[in-house]
Design a protein around this motif. Structure first.
Motif, PDB file in Angstrom:
ATOM      1  N   LYS A 182      -5.702   8.562   6.685  1.00 43.97           N
ATOM      2  CA  LYS A 182      -5.167   7.199   6.781  1.00 43.97           C
ATOM      3  C   LYS A 182      -6.208   6.239   7.341  1.00 43.97           C
ATOM      4  O   LYS A 182      -6.379   5.128   6.837  1.00 43.97           O
ATOM      5  N   ASP A 183      -6.888   6.670   8.406  1.00 44.99           N
ATOM      6  CA  ASP A 183      -7.880   5.809   9.053  1.00 44.99           C
ATOM      7  C   ASP A 183      -9.091   5.574   8.167  1.00 44.99           C
ATOM      8  O   ASP A 183      -9.666   4.486   8.144  1.00 44.99           O
ATOM      9  N   ARG A 184      -9.493   6.614   7.455  1.00 49.32           N
ATOM     10  CA  ARG A 184     -10.604   6.462   6.511  1.00 49.32           C
ATOM     11  C   ARG A 184     -10.283   5.376   5.493  1.00 49.32           C
ATOM     12  O   ARG A 184     -11.115   4.514   5.192  1.00 49.32           O
ATOM     13  N   ILE A 185      -9.063   5.445   4.955  1.00 48.12           N
ATOM     14  CA  ILE A 185      -8.658   4.478   3.931  1.00 48.12           C
ATOM     15  C   ILE A 185      -8.594   3.075   4.538  1.00 48.12           C
ATOM     16  O   ILE A 185      -9.077   2.107   3.949  1.00 48.12           O
ATOM     17  N   LYS A 186      -8.028   3.000   5.739  1.00 47.62           N
ATOM     18  CA  LYS A 186      -7.898   1.698   6.398  1.00 47.62           C
ATOM     19  C   LYS A 186      -9.277   1.068   6.601  1.00 47.62           C
ATOM     20  O   LYS A 186      -9.480  -0.113   6.334  1.00 47.62           O
ATOM     21  N   LYS A 187     -10.220   1.880   7.045  1.00 47.20           N
ATOM     22  CA  LYS A 187     -11.560   1.366   7.299  1.00 47.20           C
ATOM     23  C   LYS A 187     -12.190   0.825   6.009  1.00 47.20           C
ATOM     24  O   LYS A 187     -12.786  -0.240   5.993  1.00 47.20           O
ATOM     25  N   LEU A 188     -12.028   1.561   4.932  1.00 47.81           N
ATOM     26  CA  LEU A 188     -12.578   1.120   3.648  1.00 47.81           C
ATOM     27  C   LEU A 188     -11.928  -0.185   3.206  1.00 47.81           C
ATOM     28  O   LEU A 188     -12.597  -1.094   2.714  1.00 47.81           O
ATOM     29  N   GLU A 189     -10.608  -0.251   3.388  1.00 50.68           N
ATOM     30  CA  GLU A 189      -9.900  -1.463   2.970  1.00 50.68           C
ATOM     31  C   GLU A 189     -10.318  -2.662   3.816  1.00 50.68           C
ATOM     32  O   GLU A 189     -10.426  -3.780   3.313  1.00 50.68           O
ATOM     33  N   ASN A 190     -10.577  -2.412   5.123  1.00 52.09           N
ATOM     34  CA  ASN A 190     -11.070  -3.490   5.982  1.00 52.09           C
ATOM     35  C   ASN A 190     -12.443  -3.978   5.534  1.00 52.09           C
ATOM     36  O   ASN A 190     -12.785  -5.143   5.710  1.00 52.09           O
ATOM     37  N   ASP A 191     -13.221  -3.051   4.965  1.00 49.89           N
ATOM     38  CA  ASP A 191     -14.540  -3.421   4.438  1.00 49.89           C
ATOM     39  C   ASP A 191     -14.443  -4.022   3.034  1.00 49.89           C
ATOM     40  O   ASP A 191     -15.424  -4.058   2.300  1.00 49.89           O
ATOM     41  N   LYS A 192     -13.250  -4.413   2.652  1.00 50.19           N
ATOM     42  CA  LYS A 192     -13.018  -5.056   1.359  1.00 50.19           C
ATOM     43  C   LYS A 192     -13.247  -4.116   0.170  1.00 50.19           C
ATOM     44  O   LYS A 192     -13.489  -4.546  -0.946  1.00 50.19           O
ATOM     45  N   LYS A 193     -13.202  -2.803   0.447  1.00 47.52           N
ATOM     46  CA  LYS A 193     -13.281  -1.873  -0.666  1.00 47.52           C
ATOM     47  C   LYS A 193     -11.857  -1.469  -0.994  1.00 47.52           C
ATOM     48  O   LYS A 193     -11.095  -1.095  -0.099  1.00 47.52           O
ATOM     49  N   LYS A 194     -11.501  -1.561  -2.238  1.00 45.58           N
ATOM     50  CA  LYS A 194     -10.092  -1.447  -2.570  1.00 45.58           C
ATOM     51  C   LYS A 194      -9.667  -0.075  -3.061  1.00 45.58           C
ATOM     52  O   LYS A 194      -8.656   0.463  -2.674  1.00 45.58           O
ATOM     53  N   SER A 195     -10.457   0.474  -3.955  1.00 43.52           N
ATOM     54  CA  SER A 195     -10.008   1.691  -4.599  1.00 43.52           C
ATOM     55  C   SER A 195     -11.195   2.405  -5.227  1.00 43.52           C
ATOM     56  O   SER A 195     -12.250   1.814  -5.438  1.00 43.52           O
ATOM     57  N   ALA A 196     -11.002   3.692  -5.529  1.00 43.98           N
ATOM     58  CA  ALA A 196     -12.068   4.460  -6.170  1.00 43.98           C
ATOM     59  C   ALA A 196     -12.170   4.138  -7.652  1.00 43.98           C
ATOM     60  O   ALA A 196     -13.096   4.576  -8.329  1.00 43.98           O
ATOM     61  N   VAL A 197     -11.208   3.366  -8.156  1.00 46.78           N
ATOM     62  CA  VAL A 197     -11.316   2.947  -9.554  1.00 46.78           C
ATOM     63  C   VAL A 197     -10.706   1.552  -9.715  1.00 46.78           C
ATOM     64  O   VAL A 197      -9.713   1.214  -9.067  1.00 46.78           O
ATOM     65  N   ILE A 198     -11.365   0.732 -10.528  1.00 43.27           N
ATOM     66  CA  ILE A 198     -10.850  -0.589 -10.861  1.00 43.27           C
ATOM     67  C   ILE A 198     -10.457  -0.532 -12.339  1.00 43.27           C
ATOM     68  O   ILE A 198     -11.268  -0.118 -13.175  1.00 43.27           O
ATOM     69  N   VAL A 199      -9.230  -0.889 -12.651  1.00 46.48           N
ATOM     70  CA  VAL A 199      -8.797  -0.826 -14.051  1.00 46.48           C
ATOM     71  C   VAL A 199      -8.300  -2.196 -14.514  1.00 46.48           C
ATOM     72  O   VAL A 199      -7.954  -3.042 -13.696  1.00 46.48           O
ATOM     73  N   GLY A 200      -8.280  -2.376 -15.821  1.00 47.64           N
ATOM     74  CA  GLY A 200      -7.770  -3.640 -16.341  1.00 47.64           C
ATOM     75  C   GLY A 200      -8.050  -3.780 -17.819  1.00 47.64           C
ATOM     76  O   GLY A 200      -8.406  -2.810 -18.497  1.00 47.64           O
ATOM     77  N   GLU A 201      -7.863  -4.989 -18.308  1.00 49.24           N
ATOM     78  CA  GLU A 201      -8.188  -5.247 -19.704  1.00 49.24           C
ATOM     79  C   GLU A 201      -9.335  -6.248 -19.776  1.00 49.24           C
ATOM     80  O   GLU A 201      -9.546  -7.042 -18.854  1.00 49.24           O
ATOM     81  N   GLY A 202     -10.084  -6.172 -20.850  1.00 43.38           N
ATOM     82  CA  GLY A 202     -11.214  -7.070 -21.000  1.00 43.38           C
ATOM     83  C   GLY A 202     -11.647  -7.099 -22.452  1.00 43.38           C
ATOM     84  O   GLY A 202     -11.056  -6.419 -23.301  1.00 43.38           O
ATOM     85  N   LYS A 203     -12.676  -7.892 -22.730  1.00 42.03           N
ATOM     86  CA  LYS A 203     -13.153  -7.987 -24.103  1.00 42.03           C
ATOM     87  C   LYS A 203     -14.618  -7.582 -24.195  1.00 42.03           C
ATOM     88  O   LYS A 203     -15.429  -7.979 -23.361  1.00 42.03           O
ATOM     89  N   ILE A 204     -14.913  -6.788 -25.206  1.00 45.41           N
ATOM     90  CA  ILE A 204     -16.298  -6.424 -25.492  1.00 45.41           C
ATOM     91  C   ILE A 204     -16.653  -7.058 -26.829  1.00 45.41           C
ATOM     92  O   ILE A 204     -16.099  -6.670 -27.862  1.00 45.41           O
TER      93      ILE A 204
END
Lengths: 317, 280
Positions: free
Chosen positions: B94-116
């Motif tokens: 829990k603390d590891r995750i909290k620390k990362l989130e405080n450092d503005k790191k959100k997740s181990a993966v960013i997903v979404g839609e986009g155009k190539i």
């Protein structure tokens, strides 16, 4: 088969030796020792109960790896009739660390596939300690498809420390062979039941585990990583296994609580290794019940059921 | 006197400057061990100009390189890490995750839609700096979600992997994400929609042994480490010495495990062309 005892089984071993000695003495001197033996046997039962209700997670891990524990071929021998082993992946070789074939459960043909460990040193080497190479998983893949073509249910037995981490394994694509099994198992148009009979080790276990029902024997374990490996990564010290095994939550009870498995199958008193026949009978009864349930489902229901089962696993906010 | 003083001063500043060099001014290439001016690497798309090593880059940098400007719409960023095991090693998970989130790191993966190049796709970019890009429940859920979205929206899927494998702090839940992501891809396959899997340094463990190796087309970046069991694990457990270049992208290509190795500068056009050629 020489009996092997784990450290926490030693007090029981002591008493069992005593009984053996008494029996030997009584045949020599022709004295009646039934009351003595009875007394010790009650003592063993009580002691066993004491030890087994207080097992630590790491002791359960040791038990799941017990060298006298029944392996896939033991269950096959004791549960099925007309077993025909089918070999090879048709691409490279036959991997003895995974066995499979056609068998009859009561009167119904099933395809059975499982990890296979060895008991003697030479068999351990032959079976590579239950750690399969890609060809083992490709054999499983071939048998899944065979089962699907002939509309036979699939029963898998999971019992491995993991897929083999070695050069040959990587070279021939262990990752792809596991990934392909995960995907193919999800698509199978027949009932699939997976049973963790011993050690459920990581991806090498899951490659036989994508099923409609996942069952676990009482003293089997299922984990993403072995407590030893996890300990050496997180603590840079492989001796913290007791703590790590507890933290990783690897027991059958944990898996049932998490909704990862559907049912726990009771083992004979003192564990499956104490009575292979009884262990097989208990498993057989459960398998027949679960298979009956699955046989009532249509192909679409089977596929949806399997997809949903795994799709919903996860813990997030 | 004047020039002497100046000389000394020059010398002094030189010493001082070395202690004031902003972090990351110079970068050591992990492949060829050459020390290179950071800016030069940045200009070169984070590729070593000496040996062509592709440095690990963030999800943001990756999406900037691949997608049409301003076309990325992040999805499912509100899914947050749980702690099903209440796991604790030297620190609480829990603390590891909290620390990362405080450092503005959100997740181990960013997903979404986009155009190539104008073509809509669903994408996932791994963030190696977040617990080694390890796959826990959040990663598995996000990936399964975008694959199901792709089926709904009739688009292809492109995933850039960079991961240490399954996240052991989530125990069995992390293992099961392998089955979940592979299952979603099976549905995509049945619909005849393409999945391009891009393996970047490093792609290992449970990620390699699930969705990453299930691409219709599998691309790797040069010299990327791609494996199931890491080289250290193999060396320690088996006590075998490993051959030169073992488990690198080039080795995988030679052994038939991937389709091609593509330089970062060619990645966008390659993916764009492949998607267009596979389109029905």
């Amino acid at each position: 088969m020489t009996t092997y005892y784990l450290e926490f089984e030693q007090p029981i071993a002591e008493l069992e030796r005593k009984i053996a000695e008494l029996k030997q003495a009584s045949t020599l001197k022709n004295v009646n020792i039934t009351t003595e033996v009875d007394k010790i046997e009650t003592k063993i039962k009580k002691m066993q109960m004491d030890i087994y209700t207080k097992l630590s997670p790491m002791q359960r891990v040791q038990l799941s790896r017990h060298v006298s524990r029944p392996y896939t071929l033991d269950y096959i021998k004791n549960m099925f009739s007309d077993f025909y082993e089918l070999c090879g992946d048709r691409k490279f070789k036959n991997d003895p660390a995974i066995v499979g074939g056609l068998a009859k459960l009561n009167n119904d043909t099933v395809v059975v596939i499982g990890n296979q460990k060895g008991r003697s040193t030479s068999e351990k080497l032959l079976r590579n300690f239950g750690m399969a190479h890609p060809e083992g998983y490709r054999k499983a893949y071939r048998l899944y498809e065979l089962a699907e073509r002939f509309r036979k249910p699939i029963i898998t037995f999971i019992d491995t420390p993991g897929a083999y981490p070695g050069i040959a394994s990587e070279e021939r694509g262990i990752a792809a062979s596991i990934a392909e099994n995960l995907q193919r198992m999800m698509e199978l148009k027949v009932p699939v039941i997976a049973v963790v009979i011993g050690e459920g080790g990581s991806g090498g276990a899951l490659a036989l585990g994508v099923s409609n029902k996942v069952l676990m024997l009482e003293y089997s374990t299922y984990s993403v990583i072995s407590p030893e490996a996890c300990s050496s990564i997180l603590f840079k010290d492989s001796s913290k296994t007791d703590d790590v095994a507890r933290a990783l939550k690897v027991t059958a009870r944990d898996m049932l609580d998490f909704g990862i498995v559907d049912d726990i199958i009771a083992e004979p008193e003192g564990g499956a290794h104490k009575d292979h026949l009884e262990a097989a009978a208990l498993l057989k009864r459960s398998l027949i019940k679960h298979l009956d349930d699955l046989n009532k489902l249509s192909v679409t229901e089977l596929l949806d059921n399997r997809y949903e089962k795994f799709r919903k696993i996860g813990s997030f906010k | 006197m004047f020039w002497l003083k100046r000389e000394r001063k020059k010398f002094d500043t030189a010493v001082k400057r070395s202690s004031k060099v902003p972090e990351g001014f110079w970068k050591k290439c992990p492949a060829c061990t050459q020390i290179i001016f950071s800016e030069e690497i940045q200009r070169n798309l984070m590729v070593c100009p000496k040996c062509n090593y592709h440095f690990r880059i963030s999800a943001q940098e990756r999406s900037d390189l691949i997608l049409d400007e301003g076309s990325f719409k992040e999805l499912y960023s509100d899914i947050k890490t749980g702690d099903p095991l209440e796991f604790k090693d030297v620190k609480r998970y829990k603390d590891r995750i909290k620390k990362l989130e405080n450092d503005k790191k959100k997740s181990a993966v960013i997903v979404g839609e986009g155009k190539i190049n104008g073509r809509r796709v669903m994408l996932a970019f791994f963030e190696f700096s977040f617990l080694g890009g390890s796959m826990g429940s959040v990663v598995g859920e996000k990936i399964a979600n975008i694959i199901e979205d792709a089926i709904e929206e009739n688009t292809g899927v492109v995933i850039f992997s960079s991961s240490g494998g399954a996240r052991m702090q989530e125990g069995i839940f992390s293992l099961m994400q392998m089955a979940k992501t592979s299952a979603a891809l099976s549905k995509l396959k049945q619909r005849g929609l393409p999945f391009i899997s891009v393996l970047t340094d490093p792609t290992t463990g449970g990620v390699t042994a699930s969705f990453a190796m299930l691409g219709d087309i599998i691309i790797a970046e040069p010299k990327a480490l791609i494996c199931f069991a890491g080289p250290r694990v193999i060396e320690q457990t088996i006590r075998q010495t490993l051959p030169e270049g073992f488990q690198r992208a080039e080795y995988l290509l030679e052994h038939g495990m991937i389709d091609m190795i593509v330089h970062r500068s060619e990645m966008k056009s390659t993916i764009s062309n492949l998607l267009s050629m596979l389109a029905k």
